[in-house]
Design a protein around this motif. Structure first.
Motif, PDB file in Angstrom:
ATOM      1  N   HIS A   1      96.942  45.240  44.848  1.00 44.55           N
ATOM      2  CA  HIS A   1      97.510  43.814  45.586  1.00 44.55           C
ATOM      3  C   HIS A   1      97.346  42.668  44.659  1.00 44.55           C
ATOM      4  O   HIS A   1      98.053  41.674  44.648  1.00 44.55           O
ATOM      5  CB  HIS A   1      96.983  43.920  46.998  1.00 44.55           C
ATOM      6  CG  HIS A   1      97.457  42.699  47.926  1.00 44.55           C
ATOM      7  ND1 HIS A   1      98.838  42.480  48.112  1.00 44.55           N
ATOM      8  CD2 HIS A   1      96.581  41.659  48.209  1.00 44.55           C
ATOM      9  CE1 HIS A   1      98.819  41.310  48.821  1.00 44.55           C
ATOM     10  NE2 HIS A   1      97.498  40.779  48.910  1.00 44.55           N
ATOM     11  N   ASP A   2      96.018  42.842  44.471  1.00 42.54           N
ATOM     12  CA  ASP A   2      95.786  41.479  43.554  1.00 42.54           C
ATOM     13  C   ASP A   2      96.721  41.359  42.144  1.00 42.54           C
ATOM     14  O   ASP A   2      97.047  40.191  42.158  1.00 42.54           O
ATOM     15  CB  ASP A   2      94.266  41.843  43.079  1.00 42.54           C
ATOM     16  CG  ASP A   2      93.327  41.528  44.164  1.00 42.54           C
ATOM     17  OD1 ASP A   2      93.573  40.978  45.140  1.00 42.54           O
ATOM     18  OD2 ASP A   2      92.256  42.418  44.044  1.00 42.54           O
ATOM     19  N   VAL A   3      96.929  42.544  41.793  1.00 42.99           N
ATOM     20  CA  VAL A   3      97.825  42.392  40.667  1.00 42.99           C
ATOM     21  C   VAL A   3      99.022  41.987  40.782  1.00 42.99           C
ATOM     22  O   VAL A   3      99.667  41.090  40.105  1.00 42.99           O
ATOM     23  CB  VAL A   3      97.669  43.593  39.594  1.00 42.99           C
ATOM     24  CG1 VAL A   3      98.619  43.736  38.566  1.00 42.99           C
ATOM     25  CG2 VAL A   3      96.338  44.131  39.354  1.00 42.99           C
ATOM     26  N   ARG A   4      99.663  42.681  41.857  1.00 46.21           N
ATOM     27  CA  ARG A   4     101.067  42.231  42.219  1.00 46.21           C
ATOM     28  C   ARG A   4     101.301  40.707  42.631  1.00 46.21           C
ATOM     29  O   ARG A   4     102.192  40.165  42.268  1.00 46.21           O
ATOM     30  CB  ARG A   4     101.714  43.161  43.549  1.00 46.21           C
ATOM     31  CG  ARG A   4     101.946  44.540  42.984  1.00 46.21           C
ATOM     32  CD  ARG A   4     102.731  45.168  44.105  1.00 46.21           C
ATOM     33  NE  ARG A   4     101.899  45.249  45.373  1.00 46.21           N
ATOM     34  CZ  ARG A   4     101.134  46.568  45.635  1.00 46.21           C
ATOM     35  NH1 ARG A   4     101.188  47.381  44.655  1.00 46.21           N
ATOM     36  NH2 ARG A   4     100.530  46.452  46.730  1.00 46.21           N
ATOM     37  N   ARG A   5      99.978  40.264  43.267  1.00 45.58           N
ATOM     38  CA  ARG A   5     100.164  38.982  43.877  1.00 45.58           C
ATOM     39  C   ARG A   5     100.143  37.992  42.511  1.00 45.58           C
ATOM     40  O   ARG A   5     100.931  36.982  42.366  1.00 45.58           O
ATOM     41  CB  ARG A   5      99.133  38.555  44.651  1.00 45.58           C
ATOM     42  CG  ARG A   5      98.974  37.186  45.162  1.00 45.58           C
ATOM     43  CD  ARG A   5      98.018  37.030  46.240  1.00 45.58           C
ATOM     44  NE  ARG A   5      96.646  37.419  45.822  1.00 45.58           N
ATOM     45  CZ  ARG A   5      95.814  36.746  44.943  1.00 45.58           C
ATOM     46  NH1 ARG A   5      95.958  35.663  44.662  1.00 45.58           N
ATOM     47  NH2 ARG A   5      94.538  37.488  44.576  1.00 45.58           N
ATOM     48  N   LEU A   6      99.366  38.099  41.569  1.00 37.70           N
ATOM     49  CA  LEU A   6      99.029  37.237  40.467  1.00 37.70           C
ATOM     50  C   LEU A   6     100.474  37.516  39.541  1.00 37.70           C
ATOM     51  O   LEU A   6     101.038  36.547  39.047  1.00 37.70           O
ATOM     52  CB  LEU A   6      98.079  37.720  39.471  1.00 37.70           C
ATOM     53  CG  LEU A   6      97.802  37.155  38.303  1.00 37.70           C
ATOM     54  CD1 LEU A   6      97.101  35.654  38.761  1.00 37.70           C
ATOM     55  CD2 LEU A   6      96.722  37.874  37.158  1.00 37.70           C
ATOM     56  N   LEU A   7     100.917  38.680  39.207  1.00 36.69           N
ATOM     57  CA  LEU A   7     102.290  38.613  38.540  1.00 36.69           C
ATOM     58  C   LEU A   7     103.508  37.983  39.374  1.00 36.69           C
ATOM     59  O   LEU A   7     104.192  37.486  38.784  1.00 36.69           O
ATOM     60  CB  LEU A   7     102.617  40.190  38.241  1.00 36.69           C
ATOM     61  CG  LEU A   7     101.611  40.786  37.218  1.00 36.69           C
ATOM     62  CD1 LEU A   7     102.085  42.509  37.189  1.00 36.69           C
ATOM     63  CD2 LEU A   7     101.534  40.174  36.012  1.00 36.69           C
TER      64      LEU A   7
END
Length: 112
Positions: free
Chosen positions: A47-53
């Motif tokens: 979720h952190d990676v998707r939000r950042l991307l």
């Protein structure tokens, strides 16, 4: 190839631009995720990676598009102005400053 005909291989140039954009994206992501405390004080999840991307990808793609436009547009061939001095370029610089402010705020919050 460039030495023989004065023109490079477009495919290699495009691959180099893509690798450059990918390296910027990875560095950008690592810095912002680390500033949020991911992988340091808590485990990083998808979720952190998707939000950042979702936040960074439009910005980085616009930067790459602006740089490509500056290199290949006929209107930019005979000017000495920097591509980031255009109105869209200035907007991207302001966006970059906002990401810097987000980084500083995240660092400050993760430090306390």
């Amino acid at each position: 190839v460039f030495a023989r005909n004065g023109r490079g291989v477009v495919f290699l140039y495009a691959m180099a631009k893509c690798c450059q954009a990918l390296s910027k994206c990875i560095l950008f992501s690592i810095l912002l995720l680390t500033s949020q405390g991911n992988c340091i004080s808590r485990v990083m999840n998808a979720h952190d990676v998707r939000r950042l991307l979702r936040m960074a990808t439009p910005f980085l793609l616009t930067c790459v598009g602006l740089e490509l436009w500056g290199e290949f547009a006929d209107s930019r061939k005979y000017t000495t102005d920097f591509v980031y001095s255009t109105s869209l370029g200035k907007l991207l610089v302001y966006g970059d400053l906002l990401f810097l402010a987000l980084f500083v705020v995240n660092i400050r919050e993760s430090y306390t």
